[in-house]
Design a protein around this motif. Structure first.
Motif, PDB file in Angstrom:
ATOM      1  N   CYS A 139       0.679  -1.469  -0.410  1.00  0.00           N
ATOM      2  CA  CYS A 139       0.127  -0.195  -0.460  1.00  0.00           C
ATOM      3  C   CYS A 139       0.684   1.420   0.160  1.00  0.00           C
ATOM      4  CB  CYS A 139      -1.086   0.039   1.311  1.00  0.00           C
ATOM      5  SG  CYS A 139      -1.969   1.397   1.051  1.00  0.00           S
ATOM      6  N   LEU A 140       1.890   1.162   0.955  1.00  0.00           N
ATOM      7  CA  LEU A 140       2.792   2.583   1.146  1.00  0.00           C
ATOM      8  C   LEU A 140       3.286   2.592  -0.504  1.00  0.00           C
ATOM      9  CD1 LEU A 140       4.446   1.784   4.463  1.00  0.00           C
ATOM     10  CD2 LEU A 140       2.687   3.713   3.392  1.00  0.00           C
ATOM     11  N   ARG A 200       2.220   2.372  -3.364  1.00  0.00           N
ATOM     12  CA  ARG A 200       1.474   3.020  -4.306  1.00  0.00           C
ATOM     13  C   ARG A 200       0.746   4.120  -3.751  1.00  0.00           C
ATOM     14  NH1 ARG A 200      -2.282  -1.996  -5.535  1.00  0.00           N
ATOM     15  NH2 ARG A 200      -3.329  -0.456  -6.538  1.00  0.00           N
ATOM     16  N   SER A 201       0.924   5.060  -2.833  1.00  0.00           N
ATOM     17  CA  SER A 201       0.689   6.468  -1.798  1.00  0.00           C
ATOM     18  C   SER A 201       0.485   7.130  -3.546  1.00  0.00           C
ATOM     19  CB  SER A 201       1.375   6.608  -1.200  1.00  0.00           C
ATOM     20  OG  SER A 201       1.692   5.657  -0.189  1.00  0.00           O
ATOM     21  N   ARG A 202       0.881   7.140  -4.470  1.00  0.00           N
ATOM     22  CA  ARG A 202       0.927   8.030  -5.757  1.00  0.00           C
ATOM     23  C   ARG A 202       0.181   7.591  -6.182  1.00  0.00           C
ATOM     24  NH1 ARG A 202       7.503   9.109  -7.141  1.00  0.00           N
ATOM     25  NH2 ARG A 202       8.349  10.056  -5.369  1.00  0.00           N
ATOM     26  N   ILE A 261      -2.930   6.312  -5.706  1.00  0.00           N
ATOM     27  CA  ILE A 261      -3.656   6.121  -4.850  1.00  0.00           C
ATOM     28  C   ILE A 261      -4.022   7.523  -4.917  1.00  0.00           C
ATOM     29  CG2 ILE A 261      -4.945   6.088  -2.472  1.00  0.00           C
ATOM     30  CD1 ILE A 261      -2.903   4.070  -1.933  1.00  0.00           C
ATOM     31  N   GLY A 262      -3.796   8.589  -4.591  1.00  0.00           N
ATOM     32  CA  GLY A 262      -3.474  10.261  -4.896  1.00  0.00           C
ATOM     33  C   GLY A 262      -4.070  10.685  -6.338  1.00  0.00           C
ATOM     34  N   ARG A 315      -5.800   2.285   4.845  1.00  0.00           N
ATOM     35  CA  ARG A 315      -4.802   2.885   4.997  1.00  0.00           C
ATOM     36  C   ARG A 315      -4.769   3.438   3.524  1.00  0.00           C
ATOM     37  NH1 ARG A 315      -1.793   6.234   5.382  1.00  0.00           N
ATOM     38  NH2 ARG A 315       0.366   6.540   5.918  1.00  0.00           N
ATOM     39  N   ALA A 316      -5.128   2.865   2.965  1.00  0.00           N
ATOM     40  CA  ALA A 316      -4.754   3.407   1.286  1.00  0.00           C
ATOM     41  C   ALA A 316      -6.440   4.166   1.266  1.00  0.00           C
ATOM     42  CB  ALA A 316      -5.325   2.099   0.775  1.00  0.00           C
ATOM     43  N   VAL A 320      -5.034   7.977   2.645  1.00  0.00           N
ATOM     44  CA  VAL A 320      -4.029   8.428   1.895  1.00  0.00           C
ATOM     45  C   VAL A 320      -4.401  10.552   1.102  1.00  0.00           C
ATOM     46  CG1 VAL A 320      -2.838   8.982   0.138  1.00  0.00           C
ATOM     47  CG2 VAL A 320      -2.554   6.528   1.531  1.00  0.00           C
ATOM     48  N   GLN A 360       0.996  13.629  -2.280  1.00  0.00           N
ATOM     49  CA  GLN A 360       0.987  12.569  -3.125  1.00  0.00           C
ATOM     50  C   GLN A 360       1.549  13.506  -4.400  1.00  0.00           C
ATOM     51  OE1 GLN A 360       1.638  10.325  -2.436  1.00  0.00           O
ATOM     52  NE2 GLN A 360       1.372  10.939  -0.423  1.00  0.00           N
TER      53      GLN A 360
END
Length: 435
Positions: free
Chosen positions: A333-334, A336-338, A340-341, A422-423, A426, A431
């Motif tokens: 998940c971390l 793929r933060s961008r 997700i943003g 958590r996702a 975000v 991001q």
């Protein structure tokens, strides 16, 4: 939308193949261990007669002398073993829909064909209602009747595998089989019948699991031909050549009631019978136990404690695998933060992000279930090569096949809850600035 989430999940798996493989492997190992032990526990603790187990009861009385007696004790020390005299008295009372007394023995069977050697087989000495009460299916013929019991007739019911061995599988009703140097006329041949656990053998000295018995004989006839019961306990010096009148227990009684609600009335009858024997000076202990089939198996602790312990340990291992999967999903998940943003900035709601990650978790669970199925089959194969009574019965049935995927899916969805949450929280702005 679900198809779109599936497509995103597949793309994510391809980009993170190592993490995905580790998650599937972790879940697969946990699922495989859990299903293997759960299958064995289900086998050992199953209901051998589910269609009527609630109406089948066994009578437990305590013929021991008063010495050492603790008032209020609830379980006779010898389980459902009782003296022959009391077993016959209970049968003659006819207070149940069906009733049968039984004991186990070893029967020496002599083949009629020249050149073949005698061999010993597991045998049951019982009374006429045994077959109807326990729903034993017949391939040929039928059981004997009550008159044959009274007349000590030399008749026999044999199992299908013994019929195959002695008569080549043909209809052997009317044929003569030599048992312990006495001729018995075959009146019935059973189909495959081997209830697991082999409940009626518990306390009688037989095996609790495994193949069924080969020969069934009328109790009085077999005893008249000096066939000895496998389990005999005496509370004082006794002439075991005359067990029927000796102070010994070696026979058990099972009854089938018309309705399960009739159990209280039968237990009252049983208590009154014991009180009558106390007044006659035969018994000193008043307690009786009248459990139904499943309660009897629980009281006798037929299921080994090891089986339950192993199942609990396996599910503990699965929990560790789930925790590891949570960590791997969070790492993913971390990464793929961008992504997700960007999706949030383009209008994806938090609910949509949450659903996307839960779909990914579910797909990991399905893949873990497939791998777990392979591990479970390997585990059961290993168990089938163990020297245990039930080893050859350890196979994955349809219900456990579906249970594998249900447990895998639930485990993966539980593992995916925290990463999905958590996702979906975000914040898109930071991001986007880092892009």
């Amino acid at each position: 939308m679900f198809g779109y989430y599936l497509d995103l999940a597949i793309r994510s798996f391809k980009r993170n193949r190592v993490l995905t493989a580790l998650m599937v492997l972790a879940l697969g190992l946990g699922i495989g261990a859990s299903i293997t032990t759960l299958t064995v526990l289900k086998l050992l603790s199953g209901d051998p007669l589910p269609q009527k187990s609630a109406r089948l009861f066994t009578a437990e009385i305590d013929p021991l002398p008063a010495q050492g007696y603790v008032p209020g004790q609830t379980k006779p020390p010898w389980g459902n073993l009782m003296p022959y005299t009391d077993a016959m008295n209970l049968l003659r009372a006819h207070r149940a829909e069906r009733q049968a007394a039984m004991a186990l023995t070893q029967a020496k069977v002599t083949p009629a064909r020249a050149g073949e050697h005698p061999f010993f087989s597991d045998a049951v000495m019982t009374t006429a209602d045994f077959f109807a009460m326990f729903d034993a299916p017949f391939e040929y013929g039928s059981g004997w009747n009550a008159q044959s019991d009274d007349d000590s007739a030399r008749v026999a019911v044999i199992a299908g595998f013994l019929n195959d061995k002695l008569f080549g599988g043909k209809n052997s009703v009317g044929q003569v089989i030599r048992i312990n140097d006495h001729d018995y006329r075959v009146v019935g041949v059973l189909k495959d019948w081997s209830p697991q656990p082999r409940f009626y053998a518990v306390d009688l000295g037989g095996r609790s699991y495994g193949n069924g018995d080969a020969v069934f004989l009328p109790l009085k006839s077999a005893r008249a031909d000096d066939m000895d019961p496998q389990n005999v306990s005496c509370w004082q010096t006794a002439d075991i050549q005359h067990l029927e009148t000796a102070p010994c227990v070696f026979v058990s009684v099972w009854v089938e009631l018309k309705h399960a609600s009739d159990a209280a009335a039968y237990q009252t009858f049983l208590s009154n019978y014991v009180q009558q024997q106390i007044s006659l000076g035969r018994f000193q202990r008043p307690e009786v136990v009248f459990p139904n089939l499943m309660k009897f198996l629980a009281l006798e602790q037929v299921v080994p404690d090891d089986a339950r312990l192993q199942t609990n340990l396996a599910f503990g291992f699965l929990l560790i695998c789930i925790v590891n999967t949570v960590g791997l999903l969070l790492a993913k998940c971390l990464r793929r933060s961008r992504e997700i943003g960007v999706r949030r900035a383009l209008g994806a709601t938090r609910r949509a992000i949450f659903a996307q990650f839960m779909v990914e978790s579910g797909m990991v669970g399905i893949a873990g279930g497939v791998l777990g199925l392979v591990f479970a089959e390997l585990g059961l194969w290993a168990i089938r090569h163990q020297p245990a009574q039930y080893a050859h019965l350890a196979h994955l049935d349809v219900s456990m096949f579906f249970a594998t995927f249900v447990i895998a899916l639930i485990a993966s969805l539980i593992a995916g809850l925290l990463p999905a949450w958590r996702a979906c929280v975000v914040a898109p702005a930071p991001q986007l600035k880092s892009v």
